[in-house]
Design an enzyme around this catalytic site. Structure first.
Site, short mmCIF file in Angstrom:
data_model
loop_
_atom_site.label_atom_id
_atom_site.label_comp_id
_atom_site.label_asym_id
_atom_site.label_seq_id
_atom_site.Cartn_x
_atom_site.Cartn_y
_atom_site.Cartn_z
N ILE A 87 0.83 -1.20 0.00
CA ILE A 87 0.00 0.00 0.00
C ILE A 87 0.86 1.25 0.00
CG2 ILE A 87 -1.80 1.26 1.27
CD1 ILE A 87 -2.28 -1.57 2.70
N CYS A 88 0.47 2.23 -0.82
CA CYS A 88 1.17 3.51 -0.80
C CYS A 88 0.29 4.53 -0.11
CB CYS A 88 1.47 3.96 -2.22
SG CYS A 88 2.23 5.58 -2.31
N LEU A 89 0.60 4.83 1.14
CA LEU A 89 -0.21 5.77 1.90
C LEU A 89 0.71 6.51 2.87
CD1 LEU A 89 -3.09 6.75 2.66
CD2 LEU A 89 -3.16 4.94 4.36
#
Lengths: 221, 563
Positions: A87-89
């Site tokens: 996940i890119c967060l």
């Protein structure tokens, strides 16, 4: 008691007591530092009706360093790797704050599903799809939700199951007619799907990529 | 950064211009040195600066802290703010005072917000109300952030009040429960001016994790979206009982300051905390004529180049050439050596051929030329003397070998320089080992004979000098490889040869057996030779440095700074 353990235990029990948020956190084995979080796909999005599982690892220096999370359920989303679930967060990296909790982080993931950020993608191919044709992207995301996240967390394949070939095309977010056109030239179906997906053969892009280019790629692959 | 030096001048004592002039004169008249060689030898830390040396100053962490303090005091007095506030602003702007003054005069509030001193919201205890303006201020200062994602679409029942609950300390039965560790037994709490209160042990764990694991000195409040940054006094309070982390925090501040200053460089040796200030060699153009080798105050062994990343003395060669040479050695040496020892070139098409088995009758894969591996002559002339070449001196064979050697000339040329470079490096290591043995022996001699400690020190001086000169010699080979052929190069190589001969003679003397009977004469010989070698080394360094200043050196490849 160890501060990290106390904090995680409190977070788990808080989450159990709170029925309103529809978010659950469960132990994988006996350790409270490896968990599975679950939440429903947000309403009004292609993920509606899906049930998503997230792998949660609590690091040694939690909550002063961010928790490690990745999707177990396959998700078609620009900021989630379609292969690994990474996940890119921002809050999972430098924007983490120790007051954030597992629950609030899972809620953030839920809201990430509402508002993709294709300019900062984790999965470039999915992001390109999103940028080219939002409606086609949403269709594919919906299809993935149905195929992987449908029902009560069990991986139900949905209606498309019996119809194998259609399954693949929809999974890649392509048009059936396009695939069949190149298949008619004598190319292998899997190859066609692979090349068209890589070329982002969708929406307005179709007019810009001429057939020769596709054939070139097909011969090369 | 121009006026930066202006302020720091007050704190660093640089050499005077006039003094410098005298130094150069002194170097010119070397007669004084020759008259009193021993004295000269015993005092290696002579105050005069030679032409191949640069002016620099070693600063301890304390000294750098003083420089930082001066900058902070300056800003603090101009703006009329507290020292900690000035410090945060300077750290935010990377210690660029002029830029800070300009920005502060333009919009003081924006600077205070961006450097984490104040928040947009004037009533921080009302965290909920202050949320949206504070996050928008954040966006303008640090660039686009995805704060929208964090405002989660929770069911309306809990909504944003959840976040409010997290931010305001939950009080149950008058007891404080830390919102991070949920411990209700903690009595000590801390907060910055944002009033985000957390227990002391959480603060400590947080600061420790930032400082120790992330090496971060810019530590913001633990509350979500709070942009306040912890000032020094706050960190000091948190780390009151953890001196090690507090020391590390201060080291990080110094490193940040040093990193922002072009005239300062941190000593690259492991766990060394010294800094070197070198005001002259900051510009790129000066690096094409001077080699700014400096030594930090912690140890004479902490020698490094101020101009590049070489962690040792690379005089007399300038940084650009040293870098090229090291790169070439890294890339080519092993390959070149292998090619040299395992292959030959086809005498017809010059393809490089490895013979990995079989007989001496070679057929080139490329041009189908048949030749003998031993004499390199054409196979057709070998008649029936297969497998037993005795034609080494035949004309055709000699011609073939000549052609081969020509094609190998460039490889040989490189290896000529590389092997000498590597040889001096190897000898340097051996000298150190030899000295360790000699030292032991001399210690014994001090006990068994009448000799005093001072009388046996000559050996250490000699070994130090040999190591120093071998370093110079190494780099002269790196330089000579790139020098264009001509009178200048010949003069350079003459100096190099004289130094090399002297060094080898001294090396030999050092290796001679030590006996109490002969030690007096040996001492005399070694001391004399050491002085001579030292002199020769200085000649090489001086002449090369002068050559760089006069732009006398011509290169056979393009060199940065030379057109």
């Amino acid at each position: 008691m160890d501060a990290r353990l106390r904090r995680v235990n409190k977070e788990i029990s808080d989450c159990k007591n709170d029925k309103s948020s529809n978010i659950s956190i469960d132990l994988v084995d006996n350790s409270p530092f490896h968990l599975i979080g679950e939440f429903d796909g947000p309403e009004g999005t292609p993920y509606e009706g899906g049930h998503f599982k997230v792998d949660i690892i609590i690091p040694e220096s939690y909550p002063f360093q961010p928790v490690k999370m990745k999707f177990i359920t396959k998700v078609y989303h620009p900021n989630v790797s379609s292969a690994s679930g990474a996940i890119c967060l921002d809050i999972l990296k430098d924007a983490w704050s120790p007051v954030l909790t597992l629950k609030s982080t899972l809620i953030s993931l839920q809201s990430l599903l509402c508002s993709p950020e294709p300019r900062d993608p984790q999965d470039a191919e999915v992001a390109k799809h999103y940028m080219t044709s939002k409606s086609s992207f949403e269709e594919t995301a919906r299809y993935w939700t149905q195929a992987y996240a449908g029902g009560s967390g069990k991986e139900v394949r949905g209606k498309g199951r019996a119809d194998g070939p259609r399954d693949e095309i929809a999974m890649a977010g392509l048009e059936r007619a396009h695939v069949e056109k190149f298949q008619a030239m004598g190319f292998d179906r899997t190859k066609v799907i692979d090349v068209l997906r890589r070329l982002n053969y969708r929406g307005a892009n179709v007019a810009q990529i001429n057939d020769d280019k596709v054939v070139d790629e097909l011969i090369k692959s | 950064m121009s006026s930066n030096d202006e302020y720091s001048d007050e704190d660093i004592e640089y050499y005077d211009e006039d003094e410098d002039m005298e130094d150069i004169d002194d170097v010119g008249s070397a007669s004084e040195m020759e008259l009193d060689p021993l004295n000269d030898l015993n005092d290696p830390t002579r105050p005069q600066r030679k032409i191949f040396e640069v002016e620099y100053e070693s600063l301890s962490q304390n000294d750098v802290e003083k420089l930082m303090r001066a900058d902070i005091e300056y800003i603090s007095s101009i703006f009329g703010v507290e020292m900690d506030t000035a410090s945060l602003m300077l750290r935010w702007i990377n210690w660029n005072k002029e830029k800070l003054i300009e920005k502060y005069m333009d919009n003081a509030n924006a600077v205070l917000m961006a450097s984490g001193i104040t928040q947009a919201d004037k009533a921080p205890e009302r965290a909920h109300a202050g949320r949206s303006p504070s996050s928008s201020a954040h966006q303008s200062s640090i660039g686009p952030r995805r704060s929208s994602r964090r405002i989660a679409p929770e069911p309306p029942k809990s909504g944003k009040t959840k976040i409010l609950e997290r931010l305001t300390p939950p009080i149950e039965d008058g007891k404080f429960i830390c919102p991070i560790c949920f411990d209700d037994t903690q009595t000590e709490t801390l907060n910055m001016t944002c009033f985000h209160k957390f227990c002391k042990s959480c603060w400590h764990a947080y600061v420790e994790s930032k400082v120790r694991t992330e090496a971060e000195s810019w530590i913001s409040c633990m509350a979500e979206d709070c942009s306040l940054v912890a000032p020094d006094y706050f960190i000091e309070g948190v780390l009151k009982e953890d001196k090690a982390t507090w020391d590390r925090f201060q080291e990080l501040l110094v490193r940040h300051f040093v990193g922002a200053m072009p005239n300062l460089k941190y000593c690259p040796y492991p766990s060394c905390t010294y800094t070197v200030s070198c005001p002259v060699s900051v510009s790129k153009t000066s690096l094409s004529s001077t080699v700014p080798i400096v030594t930090c105050g912690a140890s004479a062994a902490h020698k490094f180049c101020f101009g590049c990343h070489v962690d040792s003395d690379h005089r007399p060669v300038i940084c650009a050439v040293a870098k090229m040479w090291l790169q070439k050695c890294r890339d080519d040496s092993e390959t070149a050596n292998w090619i040299k020892s395992n292959t030959k070139e086809c005498s017809k098409c010059q393809s490089t051929i490895e013979k990995n088995g079989g007989c001496n009758h070679m057929t080139c894969k490329k041009c189908k030329y048949e030749f003998c591996w031993v004499c390199m002559g054409p196979w057709s002339e070998h008649g029936t003397s297969w497998y037993n070449c005795n034609r080494y001196d035949e004309k055709a064979s000699v011609d073939a070998r000549d052609a081969q050697s020509r094609s190998r000339a460039s490889l040989e040329r490189y290896l000529h320089y590389y092997n000498r470079w590597a040889n001096h490096e190897q000898s340097k290591k051996l000298s150190v080992e030899l000295y360790a043995k000699t030292e032991k022996k001399m210690e014994e001699m001090q006990i068994t004979s009448e000799l005093s400690w001072i009388e046996v020190q000559f050996m250490k001086k000699a070994v130090d000098e040999v190591i120093k000169c071998r370093t110079t010699l190494m780099w002269t080979y790196g330089m000579a490889y790139y020098l264009e052929r001509g009178n200048e190069k010949e003069l350079f190589e003459d100096n190099q040869r004289d130094l090399e001969r002297a060094v080898e003679e001294l090396s030999e003397l050092i290796e001679s057996p030590i006996d109490p009977e002969v030690i007096k004469t040996l001492r005399q010989k070694v001391t004399d030779k050491t002085v001579y070698v030292q002199k020769r080394n200085e000649i090489v360094l001086e002449d090369t440095a002068k050559g760089f200043m006069d732009r006398r050196w011509k290169w056979n490849v393009p060199v940065e700074g030379y057109d």
